[in-house]
Design a protein around this motif. Structure first.
Motif, PDB file in Angstrom:
ATOM      1  N   THR A  24       0.870  -1.168   0.000  1.00 27.60           N
ATOM      2  CA  THR A  24       0.000   0.000   0.000  1.00 27.60           C
ATOM      3  C   THR A  24       0.913   1.225   0.000  1.00 27.60           C
ATOM      4  OG1 THR A  24      -0.052   0.140   2.405  1.00 27.60           O
ATOM      5  CG2 THR A  24      -1.767  -1.217   1.350  1.00 27.60           C
ATOM      6  N   PRO A  25       0.383   2.416  -0.268  1.00 27.33           N
ATOM      7  CA  PRO A  25       1.254   3.603  -0.282  1.00 27.33           C
ATOM      8  C   PRO A  25       1.941   3.880   1.067  1.00 27.33           C
ATOM      9  CG  PRO A  25      -0.810   4.088  -1.391  1.00 27.33           C
ATOM     10  CD  PRO A  25      -0.968   2.735  -0.757  1.00 27.33           C
ATOM     11  N   GLN A  26       1.385   3.380   2.149  1.00 30.74           N
ATOM     12  CA  GLN A  26       1.954   3.635   3.472  1.00 30.74           C
ATOM     13  C   GLN A  26       2.991   2.591   3.897  1.00 30.74           C
ATOM     14  OE1 GLN A  26      -1.504   3.189   2.993  1.00 30.74           O
ATOM     15  NE2 GLN A  26      -1.736   5.377   2.571  1.00 30.74           N
ATOM     16  N   MET A  27       3.098   1.490   3.203  1.00 32.62           N
ATOM     17  CA  MET A  27       3.991   0.399   3.621  1.00 32.62           C
ATOM     18  C   MET A  27       5.453   0.844   3.619  1.00 32.62           C
ATOM     19  SD  MET A  27       4.675  -3.357   1.941  1.00 32.62           S
ATOM     20  CE  MET A  27       3.267  -4.190   2.657  1.00 32.62           C
ATOM     21  N   ASP A  28       6.165   0.426   4.647  1.00 32.38           N
ATOM     22  CA  ASP A  28       7.610   0.632   4.723  1.00 32.38           C
ATOM     23  C   ASP A  28       8.278  -0.550   4.010  1.00 32.38           C
ATOM     24  OD1 ASP A  28      10.293   0.936   5.352  1.00 32.38           O
ATOM     25  OD2 ASP A  28      10.000   0.802   7.527  1.00 32.38           O
ATOM     26  N   ILE A  29       8.535  -0.390   2.736  1.00 33.54           N
ATOM     27  CA  ILE A  29       9.106  -1.479   1.945  1.00 33.54           C
ATOM     28  C   ILE A  29      10.529  -1.774   2.402  1.00 33.54           C
ATOM     29  CG2 ILE A  29       9.817  -2.187  -0.378  1.00 33.54           C
ATOM     30  CD1 ILE A  29       7.356  -0.731  -1.461  1.00 33.54           C
ATOM     31  N   PHE A  30      11.293  -0.729   2.735  1.00 33.68           N
ATOM     32  CA  PHE A  30      12.655  -0.957   3.225  1.00 33.68           C
ATOM     33  C   PHE A  30      12.611  -1.833   4.476  1.00 33.68           C
ATOM     34  CE2 PHE A  30      16.274  -0.103   5.925  1.00 33.68           C
ATOM     35  CZ  PHE A  30      17.336  -0.275   5.055  1.00 33.68           C
ATOM     36  N   GLY A  31      11.731  -1.520   5.409  1.00 30.33           N
ATOM     37  CA  GLY A  31      11.611  -2.308   6.641  1.00 30.33           C
ATOM     38  C   GLY A  31      11.214  -3.750   6.361  1.00 30.33           C
ATOM     39  N   GLN A  32      10.288  -3.943   5.438  1.00 32.37           N
ATOM     40  CA  GLN A  32       9.854  -5.293   5.062  1.00 32.37           C
ATOM     41  C   GLN A  32      11.019  -6.100   4.493  1.00 32.37           C
ATOM     42  OE1 GLN A  32       6.526  -6.792   4.761  1.00 32.37           O
ATOM     43  NE2 GLN A  32       5.882  -5.225   6.204  1.00 32.37           N
ATOM     44  N   VAL A  33      11.784  -5.467   3.600  1.00 38.18           N
ATOM     45  CA  VAL A  33      12.905  -6.157   2.955  1.00 38.18           C
ATOM     46  C   VAL A  33      14.023  -6.422   3.965  1.00 38.18           C
ATOM     47  CG1 VAL A  33      14.721  -5.932   1.205  1.00 38.18           C
ATOM     48  CG2 VAL A  33      12.355  -5.331   0.649  1.00 38.18           C
ATOM     49  N   ALA A  34      14.335  -5.444   4.811  1.00 38.09           N
ATOM     50  CA  ALA A  34      15.399  -5.624   5.810  1.00 38.09           C
ATOM     51  C   ALA A  34      15.067  -6.772   6.748  1.00 38.09           C
ATOM     52  CB  ALA A  34      15.617  -4.328   6.587  1.00 38.09           C
ATOM     53  N   ALA A  35      13.806  -6.859   7.187  1.00 34.70           N
ATOM     54  CA  ALA A  35      13.390  -7.944   8.090  1.00 34.70           C
ATOM     55  C   ALA A  35      13.479  -9.296   7.388  1.00 34.70           C
ATOM     56  CB  ALA A  35      11.968  -7.689   8.592  1.00 34.70           C
ATOM     57  N   GLU A  36      13.033  -9.356   6.137  1.00 34.03           N
ATOM     58  CA  GLU A  36      13.088 -10.615   5.394  1.00 34.03           C
ATOM     59  C   GLU A  36      14.534 -11.014   5.095  1.00 34.03           C
ATOM     60  OE1 GLU A  36      11.423 -14.027   3.814  1.00 34.03           O
ATOM     61  OE2 GLU A  36      10.471 -12.447   4.991  1.00 34.03           O
ATOM     62  N   HIS A  37      15.371 -10.019   4.795  1.00 28.49           N
ATOM     63  CA  HIS A  37      16.791 -10.264   4.501  1.00 28.49           C
ATOM     64  C   HIS A  37      17.512 -10.808   5.739  1.00 28.49           C
ATOM     65  CE1 HIS A  37      20.458  -9.953   2.228  1.00 28.49           C
ATOM     66  NE2 HIS A  37      20.971  -9.009   2.987  1.00 28.49           N
ATOM     67  N   ALA A  38      17.056 -10.418   6.926  1.00 26.59           N
ATOM     68  CA  ALA A  38      17.638 -10.943   8.173  1.00 26.59           C
ATOM     69  C   ALA A  38      17.272 -12.417   8.352  1.00 26.59           C
ATOM     70  CB  ALA A  38      17.168 -10.119   9.365  1.00 26.59           C
ATOM     71  N   ARG A  39      16.098 -12.832   7.830  1.00 24.51           N
ATOM     72  CA  ARG A  39      15.648 -14.232   7.931  1.00 24.51           C
ATOM     73  C   ARG A  39      16.297 -15.126   6.876  1.00 24.51           C
ATOM     74  NH1 ARG A  39      10.967 -11.687   9.640  1.00 24.51           N
ATOM     75  NH2 ARG A  39      10.014 -11.409   7.615  1.00 24.51           N
ATOM     76  N   ARG A  40      16.426 -14.580   5.661  1.00 25.56           N
ATOM     77  CA  ARG A  40      17.007 -15.346   4.554  1.00 25.56           C
ATOM     78  C   ARG A  40      17.727 -14.362   3.642  1.00 25.56           C
ATOM     79  NH1 ARG A  40      13.083 -15.597  -0.188  1.00 25.56           N
ATOM     80  NH2 ARG A  40      11.459 -14.135   0.400  1.00 25.56           N
TER      81      ARG A  40
END
Length: 192
Positions: free
Chosen positions: A63-79
């Motif tokens: 959505t326009p409000q989503m923090d895409i950087f935060g989503q990617v950083a969290a996922e990148h920490a998992r895999r």
């Protein structure tokens, strides 16, 4: 250095197909990808990238409000992510485009964004405008007008195929609502 790519085109140029092929190529080599698509585009199924030729893959709906950087950083920490791919990138906000640049610069992950350049009135979309300004690499994908020239414009039409000249910038639709045309034929049909 990871780069931000913007692949843009008119409707029916194969943007989603190309995105899905790119993701497949990474995954085939054992590399992880993360896919995003606009939540507003729910023509097929929420959170799915679907091409007109039948390819599809699950994606995170933004959505326009989503923090895409935060989503990617969290996922990148998992895999460990090798690539982030964005479908319907024209619907990104200015802040989100800057976040995509941070993904490249701070996390070292390349980002491939795919979207329309302009709307049915030949105006830039917000996400496209900022991607054109910030992307390291700009790639125009080709669509074909009925006359055989390169299609660069999107004409919105009604159920009878008549040009619609006014309305909201965003109206989700496919071949039932839009025709990809070269500039000449767009101008002939879009002018009052």
């Amino acid at each position: 250095m990871a780069k931000l790519y913007f692949y843009y085109a008119s409707m029916n140029a194969g943007k989603s197909t190309t995105l899905l092929q790119s993701s497949f190529n990474y995954q085939e080599r054992g590399m992880e990808t993360m896919l995003f698509t606009a939540a507003i585009d729910n023509r097929y199924a929420p959170g799915m990238i679907t091409s007109r030729i039948g390819l599809e893959a699950a994606a995170t709906a933004f959505t326009p409000q989503m923090d895409i950087f935060g989503q990617v950083a969290a996922e990148h920490a998992r895999r460990p992510l090798s690539c982030v791919l964005i479908d319907e990138a024209q619907f990104l906000s200015r802040d989100q485009v800057f976040q995509l640049a941070r993904i490249c610069d701070d996390l070292g992950i390349p980002v491939l964004a795919y979207g329309l350049r302009t709307d049915f009135q030949a105006n830039l979309f917000e996400g496209s405008m900022h991607l054109l300004a910030l992307a390291d690499v700009l790639v125009e994908l080709k669509a074909v007008c009925a006359c055989g020239r390169k299609a660069t414009m999107n004409l919105r039409v009604d159920a009878a195929g008549n040009a619609i000249r006014q309305g909201a910038q965003t109206e989700i639709g496919g071949n039932d609502r839009y025709i990809a045309l070269c500039r000449r034929h767009y101008m002939e049909k879009a002018r009052p």
